[in-house]
Structures are given as C-alpha cells and as structure tokens.
Design a protein around this motif. Sequence first.
Motif, PDB file in Angstrom:
ATOM      1  N   UNK A  76       0.877  -1.141  -0.013  1.00  0.00           N
ATOM      2  CA  UNK A  76      -0.104  -0.209   0.092  1.00  0.00           C
ATOM      3  C   UNK A  76       0.688   1.224   0.057  1.00  0.00           C
ATOM      4  N   UNK A  77       0.465   2.168  -0.660  1.00  0.00           N
ATOM      5  CA  UNK A  77       1.175   3.378  -0.552  1.00  0.00           C
ATOM      6  C   UNK A  77       2.048   3.633  -1.832  1.00  0.00           C
ATOM      7  N   UNK A  78       2.349   2.831  -2.721  1.00  0.00           N
ATOM      8  CA  UNK A  78       3.259   2.666  -3.720  1.00  0.00           C
ATOM      9  C   UNK A  78       2.564   2.960  -5.188  1.00  0.00           C
ATOM     10  N   UNK A  79       2.836   4.093  -6.019  1.00  0.00           N
ATOM     11  CA  UNK A  79       2.400   4.168  -7.346  1.00  0.00           C
ATOM     12  C   UNK A  79       3.396   4.729  -8.247  1.00  0.00           C
ATOM     13  N   UNK A  80       3.043   4.836  -9.404  1.00  0.00           N
ATOM     14  CA  UNK A  80       3.773   5.459 -10.550  1.00  0.00           C
ATOM     15  C   UNK A  80       4.101   6.773 -10.463  1.00  0.00           C
ATOM     16  N   UNK A  81       4.568   7.300 -11.628  1.00  0.00           N
ATOM     17  CA  UNK A  81       4.831   8.803 -11.291  1.00  0.00           C
ATOM     18  C   UNK A  81       3.441   9.622 -11.383  1.00  0.00           C
ATOM     19  N   UNK A  84      -0.903   6.430  -9.796  1.00  0.00           N
ATOM     20  CA  UNK A  84      -1.520   5.322  -9.889  1.00  0.00           C
ATOM     21  C   UNK A  84      -0.887   4.045  -9.145  1.00  0.00           C
ATOM     22  N   UNK A  85      -1.786   3.379  -8.374  1.00  0.00           N
ATOM     23  CA  UNK A  85      -1.348   2.404  -7.670  1.00  0.00           C
ATOM     24  C   UNK A  85      -0.665   1.268  -8.720  1.00  0.00           C
TER      25      UNK A  85
END
Length: 152
Positions: A76-81, A84-85
């Motif tokens: 949780x808490x990680x997305x692209x630039x 977006x998850x």
Amino acid sequence: MIRLNATNKPRTISLGYGVEVTVEPLTSAVFAAARNDPAVPALADPDNPEAGGEGREVVTVALVKAIAIRTITDWNGVGDADGNPVEPTADWVGMLLDQWQFYEAFNAKFVAPFLLMRQEGNGSAPLPTGTSEGAQDTAKAAKESAPAVPES
C-alpha cells in the motif's frame, strides 16, 4: 534464546512515508534462492566494474533487493509517477528499494533479524574463546592433587 515463529502466514511491515509491504516469511530456502540470483554473484566479482570500490555494499544491496522481490506479495502507498497504484512486480520492488529510506527500513525490519538468527548458528552464545568457555563444570573438583610422575 531464539524465538521461532511457526506460522507461515504473510505479515505487513511499515516502511515509513505511508508505505506498507506484505511479505511472505523469509526462510532459508528463500535466502538461498536470493543469494543465487544472477545479479548477486555477478556483483560480488571484484573485477566487475559495476561493483566499483564498494563491492561488498553493492552486493548487500543486490541481495536485499533479491529477497524483497521474492517475499513482497502486496503493498500500500506505492504508485507510478502519475500516482496510480502499481502491483509489486520485480521492477517496481527494485525501484522502491532504490530509495535509500525504504531499503534501510526493509533491511532493518525484515532481513537483518533473519541474518542475526542465522549468525547465532547452533544457538550457542558467542564466546570469545570457544563454545565451552562459558559452560558450567560437570565434574566435581578433585579432593587432592595428583602425584607427580617420577623422573627416572
């Protein structure tokens, strides 16, 4: 005392900054597979220019990343630039651990405890002059000194 956790259930680790990772247990089999990852031995080669002058540190980072790739199953808490998850694929896990604060947190909270237990070996306390140095005597003390051997 070594405390063994007999559960094989995943657990969640907070890495800070709102990032949480769900990891499978780090077992000897997972560690061995990570240690044999093609990226790790290549970096251990002192003639490899990628290792630079800090070969050991580079190998450690590569090993921790290899462990993370094999054990992180969700986050949780990680997305692209664009925010977006993203799923925890090998590439994304590697990118996450390229950020020093997340590498340090993952290493300290997940990998280091495994390595400390591994260092303890057979469970004997580390002693400066051998494993028997700290042991209690099992025989009673002799009542008298033994006679000297005659010199003839």
